[in-house]
Design an enzyme around this catalytic site. Sequence first.
Site, PDB file in Angstrom:
ATOM      1  N   GLY A  45       0.833  -1.190   0.000  1.00  0.00           N
ATOM      2  CA  GLY A  45       0.000   0.000   0.000  1.00  0.00           C
ATOM      3  C   GLY A  45       0.869   1.240   0.000  1.00  0.00           C
ATOM      4  O   GLY A  45       2.038   1.178   0.392  1.00  0.00           O
ATOM      5  N   GLN A  50       3.234   9.930   1.271  1.00  0.00           N
ATOM      6  CA  GLN A  50       4.527   9.250   1.427  1.00  0.00           C
ATOM      7  C   GLN A  50       5.514   9.609   0.315  1.00  0.00           C
ATOM      8  O   GLN A  50       6.707   9.349   0.433  1.00  0.00           O
ATOM      9  CB  GLN A  50       4.337   7.725   1.496  1.00  0.00           C
ATOM     10  N   CYS A  96       5.701  -0.452   7.320  1.00  0.00           N
ATOM     11  CA  CYS A  96       5.370   0.751   6.558  1.00  0.00           C
ATOM     12  C   CYS A  96       6.604   1.194   5.783  1.00  0.00           C
ATOM     13  O   CYS A  96       7.707   1.200   6.338  1.00  0.00           O
ATOM     14  CB  CYS A  96       4.930   1.854   7.518  1.00  0.00           C
ATOM     15  N   LEU A  97       6.413   1.572   4.525  1.00  0.00           N
ATOM     16  CA  LEU A  97       7.562   2.019   3.722  1.00  0.00           C
ATOM     17  C   LEU A  97       8.184   3.286   4.301  1.00  0.00           C
ATOM     18  O   LEU A  97       9.348   3.570   4.039  1.00  0.00           O
ATOM     19  CB  LEU A  97       7.137   2.254   2.271  1.00  0.00           C
ATOM     20  N   HIS A 138      -4.610   1.279   7.653  1.00  0.00           N
ATOM     21  CA  HIS A 138      -3.226   1.787   7.729  1.00  0.00           C
ATOM     22  C   HIS A 138      -3.032   2.955   6.742  1.00  0.00           C
ATOM     23  O   HIS A 138      -2.500   4.006   7.109  1.00  0.00           O
ATOM     24  CB  HIS A 138      -2.255   0.637   7.417  1.00  0.00           C
ATOM     25  N   GLU A 139      -3.506   2.763   5.501  1.00  0.00           N
ATOM     26  CA  GLU A 139      -3.334   3.809   4.479  1.00  0.00           C
ATOM     27  C   GLU A 139      -4.189   5.034   4.773  1.00  0.00           C
ATOM     28  O   GLU A 139      -3.757   6.169   4.570  1.00  0.00           O
ATOM     29  CB  GLU A 139      -3.646   3.256   3.083  1.00  0.00           C
ATOM     30  N   HIS A 142      -2.514   7.393   7.086  1.00  0.00           N
ATOM     31  CA  HIS A 142      -1.524   8.279   6.447  1.00  0.00           C
ATOM     32  C   HIS A 142      -2.179   9.574   5.965  1.00  0.00           C
ATOM     33  O   HIS A 142      -1.596  10.649   6.079  1.00  0.00           O
ATOM     34  CB  HIS A 142      -0.891   7.589   5.225  1.00  0.00           C
TER      35      HIS A 142
HETATM   36 CO    CO Z   1       2.469   3.070   5.794  1.00  0.00          CO
END
Ligand code: CO
Length: 175
Positions: A45, A50, A96-97, A138-139, A142
Amino acid sequence: MIKEIVTYPNKILRTKSKDVEKFDSELHTLLDDMYDTMIAKDGVGLAAIQISVPLNVLLICIPDENNIQTPDNLLEAINPKITHKDDALIVYTEGCLSVPEFHEDIKRAQNVTVEYFDRNGQKHNMEAQDFLAVVWQHEMDHLEGHLFIEKLSLLKRKKFEKEWKKKLKEEKNKR
Ligand code: CO
């Protein structure tokens, strides 16, 4: 085009994103860049913030049964909303990236109903369960300027901060 991913503790990640107003070629380029970036970094995701774009745009691409991510499984969500969460909870080990190489168990709703627009401005509704529901939540976090590490217990958060500082210092020394 692969973009640079913003990582913790960069304050950009705390930005509350804004709704997309035009479903135009600029949006399509953003979506394509996000896809290239997510796949290059092995993410399931990605939220636009991000890659430093404060718009309510997210991608989800759950690998298939052979653990391969294909555009067929890609979900592009613009101006998404969670319209319902039920009381059942699920614990999933998240990563998470923007917090690379850190994983921890997080508790979230097991079932969510979401509403979003696709790249052409068409409205969709979907129900998501289990892993897909976790990724959605989660997304969505963000887009509100939140990271999963904010859900850690005080003790785990302290441990994380200590280890993260050490890691950043080591990376700085390598350069
Ligand atoms: Co993330």
